[in-house]
Design a protein around this motif. Structure first.
Motif, PDB file in Angstrom:
ATOM      1  N   GLN A  96       0.842  -1.178   0.000  1.00  0.00           N
ATOM      2  CA  GLN A  96       0.000   0.000   0.000  1.00  0.00           C
ATOM      3  C   GLN A  96       0.886   1.241   0.000  1.00  0.00           C
ATOM      4  N   GLN A  97       0.743   2.064  -1.024  1.00  0.00           N
ATOM      5  CA  GLN A  97       1.625   3.229  -1.148  1.00  0.00           C
ATOM      6  C   GLN A  97       1.436   4.175   0.029  1.00  0.00           C
ATOM      7  N   ASP A  98       2.567   4.647   0.535  1.00  0.00           N
ATOM      8  CA  ASP A  98       2.558   5.583   1.654  1.00  0.00           C
ATOM      9  C   ASP A  98       3.677   6.586   1.454  1.00  0.00           C
ATOM     10  N   GLU A  99       4.075   7.253   2.538  1.00  0.00           N
ATOM     11  CA  GLU A  99       5.102   8.292   2.417  1.00  0.00           C
ATOM     12  C   GLU A  99       6.473   7.724   2.070  1.00  0.00           C
TER      13      GLU A  99
END
Length: 339
Positions: free
Chosen positions: A317-320
């Motif tokens: 899951q894309q995050d910072e």
């Protein structure tokens, strides 16, 4: 004036990599020049092909996903087919050099690709045949009922030179990694289209026909009097990352093709071949890849596929931390001497 259709009428290979729809659609190959005609036999059928290797190497065949080859690529491959000459494909790592062999094989229905990966210790006989002398001695001591052919296995080059009805596709991968003598050692085989298996030649008077293993999984072939001679010279694709030059005599016998860095359209086609759908995030990622590749001096296609899988699957899951992960995946391959 010659029309576009007429100017491409001689093309056998069109660069889309799509398999023929049926036997009626299998392209007919032209007769070779008289100086590239061989008479090996009896003719062997092309082994059955498994889609698994093609799917892994070049993805799902579809008109949308098919990579649009350059005119230079199409012309070079067709010239090689007509002239029965090897193709020397150069370019940066990851530009799709080895994929060319799989597109040719799938589009022209030439069976499984025979792959010969080269290292610094590779010698020409490694590609032709190997003989398990120790195994035969052990079998004789144990009084096992085994023939000479049970201890001979043809290599990828040796298998490609069997007398097939249609040419096999042979990929000689990264020849520039080889010992300096290997390119010259291959010249005689490329010119003559034949070779000798000495252990079988020595017993030819008493055992003229010997069945040996081939490089194909589960493959067997009969060798007569210790000699193999091709019937249709194979389609040979030789790749090089340009780490060193080759001898003029070797270059003279090859048609050369430089693979450029793929453009946006080609990358979209490559990604579509491996992913059923390319969402907007995936299209943005391709554009980012192109920008960074141009800035950093060339990234490999599989680096894009790795990032695409993580970005479009549920695995991550894309995050910072996405940019940090992306940069880790897209580390440049060409490092200048200033670094």
């Amino acid at each position: 004036m010659t029309s576009a259709a007429e100017s491409t009428a001689w093309w056998i290979y069109r660069g889309h990599g799509l398999p023929p729809e049926g036997d009626a659609e299998i392209p007919e190959l032209p007769a070779p020049p008289s100086w590239r005609t061989f008479d090996g036999g009896p003719p062997l059928p092309i082994p059955p092909v498994s889609d698994t290797e093609f799917l892994r190497r070049i993805g799902v065949p579809s008109p949308i996903a098919a990579k649009q080859a350059s005119v230079r690529e199409i012309l070079t491959v067709n010239a090689a087919l007509y002239l029965r000459r090897p193709i020397l494909v150069t370019g940066n790592p990851g530009t799709g050099k080895s994929s060319l062999a799989y597109r040719i094989a799938r589009e022209l229905a030439l069976g499984p690709v025979l792959r010969w990966s080269i290292s610094s210790r590779t010698i020409s006989r490694d590609g032709l045949w190997e003989y398990d002398a120790i195994g035969r001695v052990q079998a004789a001591a144990a009084e096992e009922n085994a023939g000479a052919g049970d201890f001979v296995r043809l290599g990828p080059l040796g298998t490609a030179l069997l007398p097939y009805e249609r040419p096999r596709v042979l990929l000689i991968d990264e020849l520039d990694k080889s010992d300096i003598h290997l390119p010259n050692d291959l010249l005689a085989v490329f010119e003559d289209g034949e070779y000798e298996i000495q252990p079988l030649s020595r017993i030819a008077a008493t055992q003229p026909d010997v069945t040996v293993f081939t490089h194909d999984r589960g493959g067997r072939a009969t060798v007569r009097e210790g000699h193999v001679r091709c019937r249709s010279f194979p389609v040979v694709v030789v790749t090089s990352n340009g780490e060193r030059d080759f001898p003029p005599a070797f270059l003279r016998r090859c048609l050369r093709l430089e693979m450029p860095q793929p453009d946006l359209e080609q990358l979209v086609g490559m990604v579509a071949a491996h992913f059923r759908e390319v969402p907007q995030r995936g299209q943005d990622l391709i554009r980012e890849f192109l920008t960074i590749s141009e800035r950093e001096g060339g990234l490999a296609n599989d680096q894009l596929l790795n990032a695409m899988h993580l970005a479009t699957s549920n695995a991550y899951q894309q995050d910072e931390n996405w940019e940090l992960l992306r940069n880790t995946l897209w580390q440049r391959l060409i490092v200048s001497g200033m670094d």
